[in-house]
Design a protein around this motif. Structure first.
Motif, PDB file in Angstrom:
ATOM      1  N   GLU A 144       9.836   7.185   9.820  1.00 54.15           N
ATOM      2  CA  GLU A 144       8.411   7.280   9.912  1.00 54.15           C
ATOM      3  C   GLU A 144       7.546   6.692  10.332  1.00 54.15           C
ATOM      4  OE1 GLU A 144       7.420   9.770   6.840  1.00 54.15           O
ATOM      5  OE2 GLU A 144       9.010  10.366   5.857  1.00 54.15           O
ATOM      6  N   VAL A 145       8.189   5.148  11.304  1.00 48.77           N
ATOM      7  CA  VAL A 145       7.255   4.873  11.772  1.00 48.77           C
ATOM      8  C   VAL A 145       5.691   4.660  12.562  1.00 48.77           C
ATOM      9  CG1 VAL A 145       8.726   4.417  14.190  1.00 48.77           C
ATOM     10  CG2 VAL A 145       7.413   2.159  12.787  1.00 48.77           C
ATOM     11  N   ALA A 146       5.875   6.361  13.078  1.00 46.45           N
ATOM     12  CA  ALA A 146       4.605   6.783  13.385  1.00 46.45           C
ATOM     13  C   ALA A 146       3.862   6.873  12.622  1.00 46.45           C
ATOM     14  CB  ALA A 146       5.480   7.730  14.730  1.00 46.45           C
ATOM     15  N   VAL A 191       4.837  -1.240   4.185  1.00 48.85           N
ATOM     16  CA  VAL A 191       6.151  -1.487   4.448  1.00 48.85           C
ATOM     17  C   VAL A 191       6.870  -0.596   5.083  1.00 48.85           C
ATOM     18  CG1 VAL A 191       8.155  -2.172   2.808  1.00 48.85           C
ATOM     19  CG2 VAL A 191       6.221  -3.388   1.618  1.00 48.85           C
ATOM     20  N   LEU A 192       8.038  -1.081   6.505  1.00 54.45           N
ATOM     21  CA  LEU A 192       9.053  -0.108   6.983  1.00 54.45           C
ATOM     22  C   LEU A 192      10.061  -0.395   6.035  1.00 54.45           C
ATOM     23  CD1 LEU A 192       8.003   0.236  10.320  1.00 54.45           C
ATOM     24  CD2 LEU A 192       7.620   1.631   9.096  1.00 54.45           C
ATOM     25  N   ARG A 247      -1.018   5.080   9.296  1.00 55.56           N
ATOM     26  CA  ARG A 247      -1.641   4.380   8.587  1.00 55.56           C
ATOM     27  C   ARG A 247      -2.809   3.779   8.425  1.00 55.56           C
ATOM     28  NH1 ARG A 247      -4.660   4.813   4.074  1.00 55.56           N
ATOM     29  NH2 ARG A 247      -3.780   3.986   2.380  1.00 55.56           N
ATOM     30  N   GLY A 248      -1.705   2.320   9.104  1.00 57.01           N
ATOM     31  CA  GLY A 248      -2.264   1.471   9.473  1.00 57.01           C
ATOM     32  C   GLY A 248      -3.851   1.322  10.160  1.00 57.01           C
ATOM     33  N   ASP A 287       0.790  -1.186  -0.084  1.00 59.02           N
ATOM     34  CA  ASP A 287      -0.292   0.045   0.495  1.00 59.02           C
ATOM     35  C   ASP A 287       0.679   0.891   0.449  1.00 59.02           C
ATOM     36  OD1 ASP A 287      -2.358   1.264   0.529  1.00 59.02           O
ATOM     37  OD2 ASP A 287      -1.802   2.085   2.077  1.00 59.02           O
ATOM     38  N   GLU A 288       1.824   1.189   0.820  1.00 56.54           N
ATOM     39  CA  GLU A 288       2.992   2.381   0.644  1.00 56.54           C
ATOM     40  C   GLU A 288       4.346   2.426   1.941  1.00 56.54           C
ATOM     41  OE1 GLU A 288       2.477   6.806   2.477  1.00 56.54           O
ATOM     42  OE2 GLU A 288       0.253   5.643   2.572  1.00 56.54           O
TER      43      GLU A 288
END
Length: 57
Positions: free
Chosen positions: A34-36, A52-53, A41-42, A27-28
């Motif tokens: 930018e984990v927060a 995805v990180l 978003r999730g 999705d993104e």
């Protein structure tokens, strides 16, 4: 719940990916910093695919 890797199953998944019959839909992609934002978003429940990180070395 614990899950143990299944060698035969992993080989079948590899085969599906190589044959193009299984693909990952992202999705993104967010940088790890930018984990927060990725988590937020999730939580929307409006994603199509995985979030995805990205980790760079």
């Amino acid at each position: 719940m614990l899950v143990e890797p299944d060698h035969a199953g992993l080989r079948e998944i590899t085969s599906l990916v190589e044959d193009g019959r299984l693909r990952v839909i992202a999705d993104e992609v967010f940088p790890l910093e930018e984990v927060a934002r990725a988590h937020t978003r999730g939580e929307t429940g409006r994603t199509t695919g995985k979030i995805v990180l990205s980790v760079t070395a």
